[in-house]
Each structure stands twice: as C-alpha cells, then as structure tokens.
Design a protein around this motif. Structure first.
Motif, mmCIF file in Angstrom:
data_model
loop_
_atom_site.group_PDB
_atom_site.id
_atom_site.type_symbol
_atom_site.label_atom_id
_atom_site.label_comp_id
_atom_site.label_asym_id
_atom_site.label_seq_id
_atom_site.Cartn_x
_atom_site.Cartn_y
_atom_site.Cartn_z
ATOM 1 N N GLU A 147 12.389 5.986 2.130
ATOM 2 C CA GLU A 147 11.671 7.182 1.700
ATOM 3 C C GLU A 147 10.239 7.115 2.221
ATOM 4 O OE1 GLU A 147 12.970 9.768 0.326
ATOM 5 O OE2 GLU A 147 14.964 8.890 0.172
ATOM 6 N N THR A 148 9.390 6.396 1.499
ATOM 7 C CA THR A 148 8.006 6.252 1.954
ATOM 8 C C THR A 148 7.907 5.342 3.171
ATOM 9 O OG1 THR A 148 7.288 6.531 -0.338
ATOM 10 C CG2 THR A 148 5.653 5.696 1.213
ATOM 11 N N VAL A 149 8.762 4.328 3.244
ATOM 12 C CA VAL A 149 8.755 3.397 4.378
ATOM 13 C C VAL A 149 10.107 3.454 5.084
ATOM 14 C CG1 VAL A 149 8.414 1.019 5.154
ATOM 15 C CG2 VAL A 149 7.156 1.860 3.158
ATOM 16 N N LYS A 150 10.104 3.874 6.325
ATOM 17 C CA LYS A 150 11.311 3.885 7.139
ATOM 18 C C LYS A 150 11.278 2.727 8.127
ATOM 19 C CE LYS A 150 12.084 8.909 7.048
ATOM 20 N NZ LYS A 150 12.214 10.138 7.886
ATOM 21 N N PHE A 151 12.450 2.200 8.441
ATOM 22 C CA PHE A 151 12.574 1.112 9.399
ATOM 23 C C PHE A 151 13.472 1.549 10.551
ATOM 24 C CE2 PHE A 151 11.524 -0.957 5.427
ATOM 25 C CZ PHE A 151 10.619 -1.943 5.800
ATOM 26 N N LEU A 152 13.049 1.209 11.771
ATOM 27 C CA LEU A 152 13.850 1.471 12.962
ATOM 28 C C LEU A 152 13.887 0.215 13.820
ATOM 29 C CD1 LEU A 152 12.544 5.006 14.069
ATOM 30 C CD2 LEU A 152 14.744 4.488 12.986
ATOM 31 N N ALA A 162 0.830 -1.204 0.000
ATOM 32 C CA ALA A 162 0.000 0.000 0.000
ATOM 33 C C ALA A 162 0.866 1.256 0.000
ATOM 34 C CB ALA A 162 -0.930 -0.008 1.211
ATOM 35 N N ALA A 163 1.981 1.204 0.724
ATOM 36 C CA ALA A 163 2.890 2.355 0.753
ATOM 37 C C ALA A 163 3.407 2.673 -0.646
ATOM 38 C CB ALA A 163 4.047 2.073 1.702
ATOM 39 N N ALA A 164 3.654 1.634 -1.438
ATOM 40 C CA ALA A 164 4.116 1.858 -2.808
ATOM 41 C C ALA A 164 3.069 2.593 -3.639
ATOM 42 C CB ALA A 164 4.475 0.526 -3.463
ATOM 43 N N GLU A 165 1.800 2.330 -3.354
ATOM 44 C CA GLU A 165 0.717 3.021 -4.064
ATOM 45 C C GLU A 165 0.639 4.490 -3.644
ATOM 46 O OE1 GLU A 165 -1.545 1.750 -6.341
ATOM 47 O OE2 GLU A 165 -0.381 -0.113 -6.373
ATOM 48 N N LEU A 166 1.139 4.806 -2.457
ATOM 49 C CA LEU A 166 1.067 6.169 -1.924
ATOM 50 C C LEU A 166 2.411 6.888 -2.001
ATOM 51 C CD1 LEU A 166 -1.024 5.169 1.211
ATOM 52 C CD2 LEU A 166 -1.842 6.678 -0.619
ATOM 53 N N GLU A 167 3.319 6.354 -2.811
ATOM 54 C CA GLU A 167 4.695 6.843 -2.845
ATOM 55 C C GLU A 167 4.778 8.328 -3.181
ATOM 56 O OE1 GLU A 167 8.949 5.663 -4.996
ATOM 57 O OE2 GLU A 167 7.073 4.753 -5.668
#
Length: 428
Positions: free
Chosen positions: A289-294, A254-259
C-alpha cells in the motif's frame, strides 16, 4: 598519446564487466571503452557474468567489446543470490586471476588497474605486481577490511583483521596511484595506510552516470510511472542493491508514519537485506500500500524506472563514512530529482547534496526527520523543482562519464586527453 603510453598495455582487472548488470560492471565497461578511445591500450581481465545472470549468459573466454580485448576466467561462477555463493565466486576469481596474470606473457610493458572488489583482490594484485615488477593503480570502491568490521562480520582486534589490514597497507604504499571516490574516503584511506604513506598519490575521481542515458523526465510522460500508479501520489523511491549497509529501515518506518497521507514509497531491487525490509513493512502494515516493492528492472527500462518519482533515496549505514560512496547518488542527480540522503552530515554523499542544494540530508535512524522532509517536499512543489534542477546541473558540471574518464586518463597517462573519437561520441 605519449611515446611512453604507446609502449604500455593497461590490464584492467574487474570481477564485473559487460554484460553484467552490477553498477561496478557498468562503470568498468564505460571506463575501459572510454580509455581505449582516448588512446590507451586496454585489456580487461574479468569473470563470467554472475551478478543477476544465469548460465545462459556464459561468455567466450576471449572476445572484443567496443574495441576492448576482454579475457574471462573459465571457472564456473554461481549467480550471486547469497553470501556463500559470493564468497565462492570471490575466492575462485581472485585465485584464478592471480595465477593467470602470473603466467601471462604480455607483449609490452604492463600496468595493472584494479578495483577493490572482490575484497581480497587488492592484496592478491599487490602480490602479483610485486612478483612481476609491474606498476599498478588501485581504485577503491569499498574499503576493506573496514566494511566487514562495520557490518559486524569481523572484530577490529582479531587476527584476521590485523593481518588483512597490514597486507592492505602494503597494497596502498606500493601503488603508483590510488583512486578514491570522495574527500572523506581519501582521509580514511590515508589514515588506514599509516606512517610513511604518500598522500599525494591519492586522487579523487567520482563515479558517474551516462548523461544521455538517464535524463530528467516528467512523471506524466513516463510510462513506468503510469503503469505503477505513481503519477498522482507524491512518490519517494529507491532503486538499487538492498544490502545491510543501506539504511532502508528508516525509510520504511517513516512510511508507516505517512500511511494515511497521499505519499507513495517504492523500493526497486534485490539484495541480502530485502527479506528483512519486506518483513518490516509487513509488520508495520504498509507493504503493497504505502510501500511497494519491485524487482530489478531490465536495462532498457532504467531511463524510466529511475525517473519514476518525485524524490529519490540514497541511504548508507552509519559507520560507513569513507568506506564507500553510493553510486546511486550520481544516478539520482542525473535524473533531476531531489535526493533524500540518509547519511551522516559529514559523509561524502551528504556533502555533495548539501553543497549543491540538491535535496535534504537526514541522519540514519531519524524517522521523524524523513517524515518532515517528505512533507516539506510534498507541500512545496517549487522546492522540488528547484532542488531537482540543482541536482541535474551539479551532475552535469561534476559527475558525467566524460569528465571522470578524462580524469582517469590523466592519472594513467600523465597527460590531458585529446578530444575523444567521433565513433565514441556516436556510440555514447
């Protein structure tokens, strides 16, 4: 406290306990301390810290935590960074604890209280209780062998599954009480227990969050949001274990669709499936970018990391209806954020969110449904505010530590609890 309970010791058996950071350890720590403060004589039997801990966290064999006697196994425990390590820890803990309890000499009548993890612990504790003549209360956090069957590790019809299921039926039938986390789980447990099982012994007691530890917080007043660039963009976040039974694939797709839109996704945590989720984000071109990981955050930072966004995610894999109930749901509601619940419509998590109007539920794999939900929230700040407020109100009414621990006390003692001590209130 009744005279009966004055002469009884309650032995809580749990793999995780303070200072372990696993959610089960946090819950069991609060449960043991809360029950001790309400008048029950609690002794905890547990392992060495191993969830996110190293050898430097080794604890003494016997200690006292907030008035609760804690006894730990002496066997080495690996840090739980892989499935083989977990299997080793599970086997060592289950065998060691069984032997320790079999040869123990309690000073008074003893009742066991144990959770469903490690997976074979309920069967082992059933056998111990039968041999020692003890009553026991079985707390079902995850239903076995249903979980490994749903994950594809076992077949429904193979010999191991059939034998495990039969032994588990014995553990359910002989329990004085069975505690489950929701109505769907209760139905599944009763069905799995088979003929002759008394459904009246199954009690629904939800997990909880500390209402004073996690409180709603505006992003503009949150240093964690500011530090990670989350104040301006509309932020959807997940925090917790990244396992195969959490459907985060749908979130990343879904994040890719909202990039190209002003939306930020943040995934905090570790787990067996993290590498696959990160690789998926890389393939779709949205990582960093659209998805960050911590990684997992320090305990003292949780009040800020768990309130860093606009919407929080609770995601479970299809087929897990009644197998478990995500503890992240209670944390999300405590934070006062709307919940993006990725689950089947009749799952326990979906029912809670829908009945409280505390978010939007979407089925697993429904990428477009997630996209539409995020856009709806982003374009309607009033809806975000209303559902966030509903989430916190429903949490305060149903899922606080005080309410749930009171319910455990009533199950174990047969009486309603008296007000907790002043020391407990000050400590919490």
């Amino acid at each position: 406290m009744s005279d009966t309970n004055a002469d009884k010791e309650f032995a809580l058996v749990t793999e995780y306990f303070h200072p372990d950071t696993a959610s089960t350890g946090q819950l069991m720590t609060e449960l043991a301390v809360g029950l001790e403060d309400r008048g029950l004589d609690m002794t905890v039997y547990t392992s060495q810290p191993n969830y996110h801990s190293g050898s430097n966290d080794r604890q003494p064999r016997t200690s006292v935590h907030d008035g609760v006697l804690v006894k730990r196994i002496r066997a080495p425990q690996f840090r739980q960074s892989s499935l083989p390590r977990r299997l080793f820890n599970w086997a060592v803990f289950t065998v060691w604890m069984s032997v320790a309890l079999l040869v123990s000499r309690p000073r008074r009548e003893r009742e066991l209280v144990f959770v469903s993890n490690p997976p074979m612990l309920p069967v082992a504790m059933w056998a111990v209780a039968k041999l020692r003549g003890w009553e026991y209360t079985y707390v079902v956090y995850d239903l076995y062998p249903d979980q490994p069957v749903e994950l594809g590790y076992l077949s429904e019809d193979d010999l191991v599954t059939r034998l495990w299921s039969r032994l588990h039926q014995y553990a359910l039938h002989d329990a004085a009480h069975v505690v489950v986390l929701g109505p769907v789980m209760r139905e599944r447990v009763i069905r799995r227990a088979g003929p002759g099982f008394d459904p009246e012994k199954v009690e629904i007691i939800h997990n909880w969050e500390d209402e004073t530890f996690i409180e709603p917080r505006e992003k503009a007043d949150n240093w964690f949001s500011d530090e990670h660039g989350l104040v301006e963009p509309f932020t959807v976040f997940y925090s917790g274990n990244i396992a195969h039974f959490h459907d985060l694939e749908t979130v990343v797709e879904a994040a890719a669709e909202l990039e190209d839109e002003e939306v930020q996704f943040l995934i905090i945590g570790e787990g067996d499936n993290k590498r696959n989720i990160v690789e998926l984000a890389e393939r779709l071109g949205v990582k960093d970018e659209t998805v960050k990981f911590l990684p997992y955050q320090d305990w003292d930072d949780l009040p800020y990391s768990l309130t860093c966004g606009d919407v929080s995610i609770v995601a479970v894999r299809e087929g897990f209806e009644g197998v478990c109930v995500s503890s992240k749901l209670y944390t999300s509601m405590a934070a006062g954020t709307p919940v993006l619940c990725i689950a089947q419509p009749d799952d326990d998590e979906s029912r809670i969110v829908r009945e409280a109007d505390a978010g939007i539920t979407v089925a697993q794999g429904d990428v477009q449904g997630v996209v539409e939900a995020v856009r709806r929230w982003r374009d309607d700040p009033e809806l975000v505010e209303i559902q966030g407020r509903n989430a916190r109100e429903a949490f305060e009414q149903n899922f606080t530590a005080t309410r749930s621990i009171d319910a455990y006390y009533e199950v174990l003692s047969g009486t309603a609890p008296e007000p907790v001590s002043r020391e407990y209130l000050l400590r919490n």
